[in-house]
Each structure stands twice: as C-alpha cells, then as structure tokens.
Design an enzyme around this catalytic site. Structure first.
Site, PDB file in Angstrom:
ATOM      1  N   HIS A 131       2.465 -12.475   8.931  1.00 48.21           N
ATOM      2  CA  HIS A 131       2.633 -11.204   9.628  1.00 48.21           C
ATOM      3  C   HIS A 131       4.100 -10.979   9.966  1.00 48.21           C
ATOM      4  O   HIS A 131       4.923 -11.886   9.864  1.00 48.21           O
ATOM      5  CB  HIS A 131       1.803 -11.172  10.914  1.00 48.21           C
ATOM      6  CG  HIS A 131       0.349 -10.903  10.673  1.00 48.21           C
ATOM      7  ND1 HIS A 131      -0.545 -11.904  10.376  1.00 48.21           N
ATOM      8  CD2 HIS A 131      -0.370  -9.753  10.669  1.00 48.21           C
ATOM      9  CE1 HIS A 131      -1.751 -11.384  10.208  1.00 48.21           C
ATOM     10  NE2 HIS A 131      -1.668 -10.075  10.381  1.00 48.21           N
ATOM     11  N   LYS A 157       4.672  -9.772  15.850  1.00 52.17           N
ATOM     12  CA  LYS A 157       3.311 -10.142  16.242  1.00 52.17           C
ATOM     13  C   LYS A 157       3.375 -11.266  17.266  1.00 52.17           C
ATOM     14  O   LYS A 157       4.021 -12.299  17.033  1.00 52.17           O
ATOM     15  CB  LYS A 157       2.494 -10.565  15.027  1.00 52.17           C
ATOM     16  CG  LYS A 157       1.033 -10.851  15.367  1.00 52.17           C
ATOM     17  CD  LYS A 157       0.181 -10.957  14.121  1.00 52.17           C
ATOM     18  CE  LYS A 157      -1.269 -11.266  14.470  1.00 52.17           C
ATOM     19  NZ  LYS A 157      -1.871 -10.222  15.338  1.00 52.17           N
TER      20      LYS A 157
END
Length: 233
Positions: free
Chosen positions: A131, A135
């Site tokens: 990600h 995040k």
C-alpha cells in the site's frame, strides 16, 4: 441520498466524486469532532476516517439512527461492541475491509483455493500486501480478511506480521511504497512449485464506487451486513 463523509482524505474525496456523479448530495465532510454536526438531514454516513476516530464515528451514527458504511481498518478490536450497539438500537451497519467488487471476488477465489490446498500438506501459504506510505495500519484489513478466509478452510489458526514463528501461522508481509492503491497476493509454495493469485488495484475508484453502492443498497434496511450481502455473492 444525503451523505455525510466521515473522513475527507483521499478516499473521502474519491467517494465524493462518485456520489455526485450518481446524483447524491454531500451534506457533511467531517474531519474532527463528529458530535458538533447536525445529522437531521443525513440519509447515510460513509466512514473512511482513521483508526482512532472510527469507533466514535460509527457509534455516534448508530445512536442517531443513521445507517453507516465503514471502510476504516485498524479498529476491529471493538467490532463486537458496534454489532451489539447496532442490535440494541435497531441500527444499520456495514463494515468491509475492502469495498472493491474485484477484491470481493478475490475473497471468494481465496476461500475456494484454500479449500483445494487444504489437502496438500507440502504447500505453505504466504500473503503479501503493498500500500501507499500514508496507510496507518499494517497489515491491511484486506490482508487480514484473506488470512481469515484461509484459516476457515485449513489447519492455520493465526496470522503473523512478517515471519511466522509456528506452523499454524500465516506470515503476512506488509510493504509501504508511494502511490500504490493496494496490491494483495496469496502464494502457496512447495519444493516443486508455487501457485499464486493476485489482485492489484489501479486506482481508488473501485473502492469508492463499492462504498457508494453499499450506501445505496442499505437504504430502508436494518441490521449488520457485509459486502457479500450487497453483491449477493
């Protein structure tokens, strides 16, 4: 629908675009204290906030009899409390670790593959997720959902971030790379070969669309639901 956005980061802005394109109205864009806002004209709240705010956001909506859709991860130790409150207040709630249609199909593929591989003791499973660097939680909620899907159909009982310490643990590798919306890969490896399935998001539109579709679907319903209910899979 009149929608309250709980969290107005990248996902909140993407949800706003999709909602407006489907002729809905955004009545609130909430970043701070949710209790200072008037929810009188709100039909549904969509929560993509941060782990420390999600529980308060969700419970406030349920207490106000506002259906709430949540895609925030990292707060699930309190999930059972939300379910109990929802049942007590006859509320309406959907949580999904990932609202993408493609990812929810991937969840089903993962479970089906886990059933097949459960008979083959020579293979060990690993999960990798990638990600963007903003995040906040690791591993991703999607990776945890994938691990849970495997555990339901195998002898694995736990997941472990990074390296597994016991044979019944699924190791999850979490990588953070700039501008990656989300990639998840399941790999079964033996001494002879490897088998992998992979989902790679190209942008955030799929997540946003799924959340708006869930908000549309939930109108007029009460109870605790999942994306499997929304998509009838």
């Amino acid at each position: 629908m009149n929608i309250a956005l709980l969290g107005y980061g990248r996902m909140g802005k993407e949800i706003e675009k999709i909602a407006l394109s489907r002729e809905h109205t955004i009545v609130h864009k909430i970043q701070g204290n949710i209790t200072t806002y008037d929810f009188t004209n709100v039909d549904v709240a969509i929560d993509f906030s941060i782990p420390t705010a999600a529980f308060e956001n969700i419970t406030h909506c349920i207490q106000q009899q506002i259906p709430v859709i949540s895609g925030t991860t990292g707060w699930l130790e309190k999930y059972d409390e939300v379910v109990a409150l929802c049942e007590e207040k006859n509320g309406t709630f959907i949580y999904a670790s990932n609202f993408s249609l493609g990812v929810n199909i991937f969840f089903e593929m993962n479970s089906y593959l886990a059933k097949m591989m459960s008979q083959l003791e020579d293979y060990n499973v690993t999960i990798e997720e990638i990600h963007h660097t903003k995040k906040l939680d690791a591993p991703s909620g999607t990776a945890i959902t994938l691990a849970e899907g495997i555990m339901q159909h195998s002898n694995y009982n736990h997941w472990k971030l990074d390296k597994a310490e016991n044979d019944d643990e699924i190791p999850i590798t979490a990588k953070r790379i700039p501008e990656v919306p989300g990639t998840h890969e399941i790999t079964y490896t033996s001494a002879i070969d490897s088998i992998s399935i992979k989902h790679e998001a190209h942008n955030r539109q799929g997540f946003a669309l799924g959340a708006v579709v869930a908000a549309e679907w939930i109108q007029g319903k009460t109870g605790v639901f999942s994306m499997k209910d929304v998509l009838n899979i």
